[in-house]
Scaffold this motif. Structure first.
Motif, mmCIF file in Angstrom:
data_model
loop_
_atom_site.group_PDB
_atom_site.id
_atom_site.type_symbol
_atom_site.label_atom_id
_atom_site.label_comp_id
_atom_site.label_asym_id
_atom_site.label_seq_id
_atom_site.Cartn_x
_atom_site.Cartn_y
_atom_site.Cartn_z
ATOM 1 N N GLY A 66 0.630 -1.271 -0.127
ATOM 2 C CA GLY A 66 0.068 0.035 -0.015
ATOM 3 C C GLY A 66 0.874 1.217 -0.060
ATOM 4 N N PHE A 67 2.003 1.291 0.862
ATOM 5 C CA PHE A 67 2.714 2.395 0.820
ATOM 6 C C PHE A 67 3.280 2.724 -0.485
ATOM 7 N N ILE A 68 4.035 1.722 -1.176
ATOM 8 C CA ILE A 68 4.458 2.063 -2.539
ATOM 9 C C ILE A 68 3.395 2.694 -3.595
ATOM 10 N N LEU A 69 2.106 1.875 -3.298
ATOM 11 C CA LEU A 69 1.173 2.510 -4.370
ATOM 12 C C LEU A 69 0.954 3.928 -3.881
ATOM 13 N N HIS A 70 0.790 4.088 -2.514
ATOM 14 C CA HIS A 70 0.522 5.655 -2.086
ATOM 15 C C HIS A 70 1.745 6.654 -2.712
ATOM 16 N N MET A 71 3.039 6.166 -2.526
ATOM 17 C CA MET A 71 4.162 6.854 -2.853
ATOM 18 C C MET A 71 4.057 7.298 -4.217
ATOM 19 N N ILE A 72 3.638 6.496 -5.136
ATOM 20 C CA ILE A 72 3.937 6.867 -6.480
ATOM 21 C C ILE A 72 3.257 8.120 -6.671
ATOM 22 N N PHE A 73 1.778 7.935 -6.537
ATOM 23 C CA PHE A 73 1.051 8.978 -6.718
ATOM 24 C C PHE A 73 1.373 10.241 -6.088
ATOM 25 N N MET A 74 1.618 10.079 -4.620
ATOM 26 C CA MET A 74 1.844 11.228 -3.668
ATOM 27 C C MET A 74 3.260 11.818 -4.159
ATOM 28 N N ASN A 75 4.155 11.189 -4.842
ATOM 29 C CA ASN A 75 5.230 11.662 -5.450
ATOM 30 C C ASN A 75 5.026 12.647 -6.361
ATOM 31 N N LEU A 76 4.140 12.230 -7.356
ATOM 32 C CA LEU A 76 3.549 12.891 -8.510
ATOM 33 C C LEU A 76 3.151 14.140 -7.947
ATOM 34 N N TRP A 77 2.186 14.186 -6.963
ATOM 35 C CA TRP A 77 1.538 15.528 -6.534
ATOM 36 C C TRP A 77 2.573 16.446 -6.076
ATOM 37 N N LEU A 78 3.464 15.860 -4.836
ATOM 38 C CA LEU A 78 4.376 16.666 -4.274
ATOM 39 C C LEU A 78 5.251 17.256 -5.067
ATOM 40 N N ALA A 79 5.941 16.652 -6.064
ATOM 41 C CA ALA A 79 6.816 17.319 -7.104
ATOM 42 C C ALA A 79 6.196 17.989 -8.066
ATOM 43 N N GLY A 80 5.092 17.399 -8.748
ATOM 44 C CA GLY A 80 4.437 17.776 -9.972
ATOM 45 C C GLY A 80 3.856 19.050 -9.770
#
Lengths: 442, 355
Positions: B27-41
């Motif tokens: 779950g954390f990996i899944l969350h990290m992918i999308f969260m990374n995209l908004w945090l940097a995106g």
């Protein structure tokens, strides 16, 4: 009482739950019913080749996505946040029992969101049949999500045959599960129909056949109201005895139930009238008034559900202050402080004596201070000192003797209260504090 | 003393902890992918909205999807964290209750700001608001997770914020460790964003102006990420070296520099093969980082709570329910993805024919 306590002056921390939960339940039910209605309305619009209605439904779907995917989803997380902060023992118990139910609900919610996005963003780019299937996936996923969550919330009121060593399904299929599924399914369809009606009332496109939409929708909504009545009646019968007693004893709960019944009837009559009269009655003020009536019905329903559960957080398992019912005798024998590690840690440092053993010998000011801490841990799940259910104004006319006697038999004085879950010395300290509080000015 | 304050749930675990732990990492990996995209995106799109408009526009429009799935995926690790470690998680959040609760209204505002930016309304203001709020939310998470993994810090905060034994909830646990953990996430986020742009440019778009702009941005973004990740990691790594598995530490340390080399190669010779290699290497960095965080957490807490000592109820029928539901959902998601991709492809072909 395994965790530190967060005290919110005037409100009490648990009162933050309905502030988030009520808007969430309204929006979540709007999303569930809306999913079903959107799928069916789209099917009918494609079937009759109603281009203007399809265009309208596209705009309506955008509103659904914006309200449900954002506000609905985040406030849903918000409820979880709030219950974790205000009732950690209860939240932990629910999560330990239902973790895979919640995980399944998560998976279904992913599907709901994905289907909603495809349904909206690919509007006009999918073959009608496929588009309708996507709509139904959205509607069905939303409803399954409701069913899964209802199993958990219903368990809090009626644990049925569940015991700590029982399995998931014994907890999930509890006595009020099916009545609540009926109630919430009906409520979802009705509130969605009322929400769509508000949106429809602002449409000015003359090509849009509002009559047709209202007729299609009110059939669903009337069926929803019937489900509400069937589920509601069934729910009253399966309520635990203490919850039924709470309902008839507490004027506020009885009043809420009456308001709930009245507004549901009002909505039913309006929807039935709308079914025959078509869209003539759809003006913004009338539609908004009816939506407000629907929201009132949900709010009062939730209030009654929460209110009747007292003194338990989870029926027969955890009392409102976060004490498991199996631990009560031990609490009474050895004292609350000994079983609340954070409170004991605080008092040990504050008084540098074991207040559980030497509480009787404390100076009056210190005793009142211990009593205040006990009040926070034992009573602040339902009472603030001042403000919500404030003890100071309640106790103003009471004598110290009356306070002392009542704390001895809390659950007899009011069946919505738990028994006193501490030692006699602790009760004495609480009584000293409450007597002082009753004399304080705001 | 601390161990006397920490009590696990008497109900025990529904299934053995290794299963719950595995699901938590997933779950954390899944969350990290999308969260990374908004945090940097979000800040990237904000800063590039004039100079690299096609990329910024694409990111703004994709952001609501990242948010929807990222928030949703974030539920999974939190759910399993509360099953495995209630005695650490609840006190850590209760002591900073108002800040923890503040996440909810801030997230609602940030989410609507993301939609405003996606729809092109007040884009600069909306993107600024969303970027700041999302970063603050990330910092709050870092704070809560750091405190949950440092129970020795709990009693002092509890006493300092108590009145009559109950806490006011206005404390926020901020220190160097919190900041470094947050910066490591920020660094890896820029890497994830760069990998996403390479993937999107090579596989999912027909727009030439976007593709060209994205290709030019991949290397600078990845290298920026590597610098932040590397600096923060160099400072933070030694503090947890006793709990960090060597293999994961090596993978986390090697994958991002390798990704940076690939991104430079991609800048010179952009192709589907290099983009795929970059995505694969970065996925390795993500997985290693996610797993390392979880393992450090478990090793930090095993002094106080040994998971293998917890009673297990063996509630396998509920686990089966989850697996069955998950399979049905995956099938339905697969069908939806196929329908959406076909519709998307038809649109691209239609536009190409028009040209």
């Amino acid at each position: 009482m395994d965790y530190p306590l967060w005290y919110v002056p005037y409100l009490t921390a648990p009162l933050l739950i309905p502030l988030i939960a009520v808007p969430h339940v309204i929006v979540a039910q709007f999303a569930v019913g809306g999913g079903i209605l959107l799928a069916d309305l789209t099917r009918r619009a494609y079937g009759g080749n109603h281009a203007a209605i399809l265009e309208y439904l596209h705009r309506l779907t955008r509103v659904f996505v914006l309200i449900t995917v954002v506000f609905g989803a985040v406030t849903g997380v918000g409820i979880w946040w709030t219950i974790g902060l205000t009732s950690p023992e209860t939240t932990s118990a629910l999560i330990h029992i239902f973790v895979f139910g919640w995980a399944a609900e998560w998976a279904v919610f992913v599907l709901e969101i994905a289907a909603a996005f495809v349904f909206y963003y690919f509007w006009g780019r999918l073959a009608p049949r496929k588009h309708i299937i996507v709509g139904w996936i959205y509607g069905i996923a939303a409803w399954v999500s409701l069913v899964l969550i209802t199993g958990i919330t219903a368990f809090m009121l009626t644990t049925g045959d569940w015991a700590p060593d029982s399995g998931f399904f014994t907890a999930f299929f509890n006595p009020s599960f099916l009545p609540q599924v009926l109630l919430r399914t009906g409520g979802s369809i009705a509130i969605a129909a009322l929400g769509i009606t508000v949106h429809l009332s602002f449409q000015t496109d003359p090509a849009l056949s509002k009559d047709l939409i209202v007729r299609w929708m009110s059939r669903w909504a009337l069926a929803g109201i019937l489900l509400i009545f069937a589920g509601g009646l069934w729910y009253l019968f399966v309520m635990p005895e203490h919850a039924q007693l709470n309902l008839v004893r507490a004027p506020i709960l009885l009043g809420m139930t009456a308001v709930n019944l009245l507004v549901t009837l009002l909505v039913m009559v309006a929807l039935a009238w709308g079914h025959f009269a078509g869209s003539r009655w759809i003006t913004p003020p009338a539609a908004i008034l009816l939506l407000a009536a629907g929201a009132t019905a949900i709010t009062t329903g939730e209030f009654v559900r929460e209110g009747t559960r007292k003194p338990y957080r989870i029926d027969q398992y955890i009392f409102a202050p976060g004490v498991r019912s199996s631990e009560v005798k031990d609490f009474q024998r050895n004292g609350l402080i000994r079983h609340a590690p954070w409170l004991q840690y605080y008092l040990d440092r504050k008084f540098s004596v074991d207040v559980t053993l030497h509480g009787q010998a404390l100076a009056p000011d210190d005793k009142a201070e211990v009593g205040k801490a006990l009040f926070r841990y034992h009573c602040s799940a339902c009472h603030a000192e001042w403000g919500y259910n404030g003890m100071a104004p309640i106790l103003r006319p009471w004598t110290p003797e009356l306070i002392r006697d009542t704390t001895r038999n809390l659950h007899r004085a009011n069946p919505a209260m738990p028994p006193w879950m501490g030692s006699e010395a602790e009760r004495d300290a609480l009584a000293v504090y409450l007597a002082r509080l009753s004399r304080e000015k705001p | 003393m601390v161990d006397q304050l920490l009590r696990g749930d008497p109900l025990g675990l529904p299934v053995p902890p290794s299963w719950l732990f595995g699901l938590k990492i997933f779950g954390f990996i899944l969350h990290m992918i999308f969260m990374n995209l908004w945090l940097a995106g979000m800040p990237t799109a904000l800063l590039l909205r004039n100079s690299q408009a096609p990329v910024a526009d694409r990111l703004f429009k994709a952001m609501p999807f990242f948010m929807a799935f990222g928030i949703n995926a974030g539920i999974v690790p939190l759910l399993f964290l509360q099953v495995l470690y209630p005695q650490f998680f609840y006190p850590a959040t209760i002591l900073q209750a108002w800040f923890w609760l503040l996440i909810i209204p801030l997230l609602i505002v940030a989410y609507y700001a993301v939609y405003f930016a996606a729809f092109g309304r007040y884009r600069a203001v909306a993107a600024t608001v969303a970027s700041i709020l999302l970063a603050w939310i990330g910092l709050t998470f870092s704070s809560a997770m750091t405190l949950a993994a440092s129970p020795q810090a709990l009693p002092a905060i509890f006493l300092a914020s108590s009145d009559a034994g109950s806490v006011h909830g206005f404390t926020m646990h901020l220190n160097g460790e919190v900041l470094l953990r947050f910066l490591i996430m920020v660094g890896i986020s820029f890497g994830t964003l760069a990998a996403f742009l390479a993937l999107d440019a090579e596989f999912f778009t027909a727009k030439l102006d976007y593709r060209n702009a994205a290709r030019r941005l991949v290397a600078p973004l990845y290298i920026l990420g590597l610098i932040v990740f590397g600096l923060a990691g160099l400072l933070y790594g030694p503090t947890v070296s006793d709990r960090l598995p060597q293999l994961l530490a090596m993978l986390a340390g090697v994958a991002m520099p390798l990704g940076a080399i690939l991104s430079l190669f991609y800048l010179k010779q952009p192709s589907r093969a290099v983009a795929a290699a970059l995505v694969a290497v970065h996925a390795l960095a993500l997985i290693a980082n996610a797993a390392a965080r979880q393992i450090v957490q478990i090793r930090s807490l095993e002094i106080w709570a040994k998971l293998d000592k917890l009673p297990i109820r063996g509630d396998w029928d509920s686990f089966l329910l989850f697996v069955v539901v998950l399979l049905i959902v995956l099938l339905a998601l697969g069908w939806l993805a196929r329908v959406a991709l076909r519709a998307g492809r038809l649109k691209i072909e239609h536009k190409s024919a028009e040209r």
